[in-house]
Scaffold this motif. Structure first.
Motif, short mmCIF file in Angstrom:
data_model
loop_
_atom_site.label_atom_id
_atom_site.label_comp_id
_atom_site.label_asym_id
_atom_site.label_seq_id
_atom_site.Cartn_x
_atom_site.Cartn_y
_atom_site.Cartn_z
N UNK A 292 0.87 -1.18 0.00
CA UNK A 292 0.00 0.00 0.00
C UNK A 292 0.91 1.23 0.00
N UNK A 293 0.77 2.07 -1.03
CA UNK A 293 1.60 3.25 -1.20
C UNK A 293 0.75 4.49 -0.97
N UNK A 294 1.17 5.34 -0.05
CA UNK A 294 0.44 6.56 0.29
C UNK A 294 1.16 7.77 -0.28
N UNK A 295 0.44 8.57 -1.04
CA UNK A 295 0.95 9.81 -1.62
C UNK A 295 0.78 10.93 -0.59
N UNK A 296 1.88 11.60 -0.22
CA UNK A 296 1.84 12.65 0.80
C UNK A 296 2.25 14.01 0.24
N UNK A 297 2.25 14.17 -1.08
CA UNK A 297 2.80 15.37 -1.69
C UNK A 297 1.83 16.54 -1.62
N UNK A 298 2.23 17.58 -0.89
CA UNK A 298 1.51 18.86 -0.85
C UNK A 298 2.50 19.92 -1.32
N UNK A 299 2.39 20.38 -2.56
CA UNK A 299 3.41 21.27 -3.12
C UNK A 299 3.46 22.62 -2.44
#
Length: 454
Positions: A292-299
């Motif tokens: 399970x891969x969680x995207x945490x990108x907040x530019x």
């Protein structure tokens, strides 16, 4: 579990737990139970002392009476013809007596607080408190409330809970609550026992400092069904043998006993029939390993409302990720959770290798990442891709970077399912990408209704 980080936070993490960005934390809405170090205005030593005196020492009646005393002193200082200085002197004498009484009324009690170290965001943590009177005089008008709470944690009730009158050696048990509004890891710094006896103007109090960590994990809705492309691979030994639930085996047949075989596998009926030791032979069954891969990108940059919307989407994505890992763990799959904020987290769980609490611990600590996390996650997942059957990706956007990441996983032989958590339209249209398959998009309204199927 692999977690690359410098150390645990001291106040809070995972949910912007520091000082607020708005005026929400200003004086009128910053009760005396909060940690003054998080106050956006009172940063100096003198201002913090004034705040503590106003919130900790003065009672509600004392604040009104202090205002009246100051008014009498102001009017009385302007003219001697209007003899308002006389009631001012009476009020000043009253304050002198109240201060002396407070000095001798400090609670002399023994204090013990018990509570769980985990709670779900939005829930109230019950705290069981036991107080024993140690002073010669009885404890009167005692009140218990938390001290030094982080901003996202509120006392329920805000003014604390009263303690029944106690004689020396007597004990009382009371309960108060801590409402945890946001996920994160926080430090509870202790509790305060106070009394306004005898005049009700000033509180005499004692602080019982005891730092304890509190982990607030994200709320999630349990999934009833989830479709994902899978392939079965045989994983002998290693992870499979670590299961506390027992390994799953398939019966192949019987054969003669050989030296070194496990005597527990002897088929005693066949042994008695053939008059020679006969052994049952088994083969370990296949099992599924899911990443399970969680995207945490907040530019960085952009308008403030856009950043706040992205942070809100990240919180919903973390909750969706918690629901997915809970569903996979209930199927007794092996789960590999990958999340990269400022720190990289990797946890292997499932088949009793780790409980769901450990997965939620990681999700409680995850923070937003201003940089793309896939440069950190991709090498880690590539090392284990040969043993992984399926990958579930929880993304905050759909663009070329994420599409290339999914294509790399597919070329490695894993089945991939993508879940998009977003309100605004994504960079690329997910419905027009046939190679990615059906990509469910979860908006705010869908999340609030509760996601039961994916």
């Amino acid at each position: 579990m692999t977690a690359r980080k410098k150390g645990p936070p001291t106040g809070g993490s995972g949910a912007n737990a520091g000082a607020p960005d708005t005026l929400e934390g200003l004086f009128p809405r910053f009760p005396g139970t909060k940690d003054i170090r998080y106050h956006p205005v009172f940063q100096g030593g003198l201002s913090r002392w004034v705040w503590r005196y106003y919130t900790h020492r003065l009672t509600r009646a004392g604040r009104w009476f202090l205002g009246l005393t100051c008014l009498l002193g102001l009017v009385g200082s302007t003219s001697l013809e209007i003899q308002t200085y006389i009631p001012f002197l009476y009020a000043f004498a009253f304050w002198t007596v109240a201060g002396a009484a407070a000095a001798f009324s400090r609670p002399r009690v023994a204090f013990v607080a018990r509570h769980a170290d985990r709670v779900c965001a939005g829930e109230t943590l019950p705290v069981e408190i036991e107080i024993e009177q140690r002073g010669r005089l009885g404890g009167a008008d005692l009140n218990v409330l938390p001290s030094g709470l982080p901003i996202p944690v509120d006392a329920i009730p805000e003014g604390g809970v009263p303690v029944p009158p106690l004689r020396r050696g007597e004990k009382a048990r009371v309960r108060l609550g801590l409402l945890c509004r946001r996920r994160g890891v926080y430090v509870l710094r202790g509790y305060r026992v106070e009394t306004d006896f005898p005049l009700g103007l000033l509180n005499a109090y004692r602080v019982f400092g005891e730092e304890r960590s509190l982990l607030v994990y994200p709320p999630f809705h349990r999934l009833a069904r989830m479709e994902m492309p899978t392939g079965r691979r045989f994983h002998a030994g290693g992870v499979a043998l670590a299961s506390l639930l027992g390994d799953s085996f398939e019966f192949l047949g019987n054969r003669e006993y050989r030296e070194g075989d496990n005597v527990r596998d002897i088929d005693w009926r066949a042994t008695a029939r053939l008059d020679t030791p006969i052994l049952r032979e088994y083969r370990e069954e296949f099992f599924l390993r899911v990443a399970v891969v969680l995207d945490t990108h907040v530019p960085r940059g952009g308008r403030r409302d856009e950043r706040e919307a992205r942070r809100a989407a990240l919180e919903r994505a973390i909750s969706v990720c918690a629901g997915i890992t809970d569903y996979i763990a209930r199927q007794e799959y092996i789960v590999d959770l990958f999340a990269a904020g400022p720190n990289l987290y990797h946890l292997t769980a499932g088949r009793s290798l780790a409980y769901l609490d450990q997965i939620l611990d990681i999700l409680a600590c995850v923070e937003e990442n201003p940089d793309e996390p896939f440069a950190v996650i991709e090498p880690q997942i590539d090392e284990r891709l040969a043993q992984i059957n399926s990958v579930v990706c929880v993304f905050l956007d759909w663009d070329e970077t994420r599409r290339a990441f999914v294509e790399n996983l597919r070329r490695g032989g894993a089945g991939v399912k993508v879940v998009l958590v977003r309100d605004a339209p994504p960079t690329l249209d997910p419905s027009g990408d046939e190679r990615a398959g059906a990509i469910p998009v979860i908006g705010r309204a869908d999340f609030e209704r509760g996601v039961e199927e994916l």
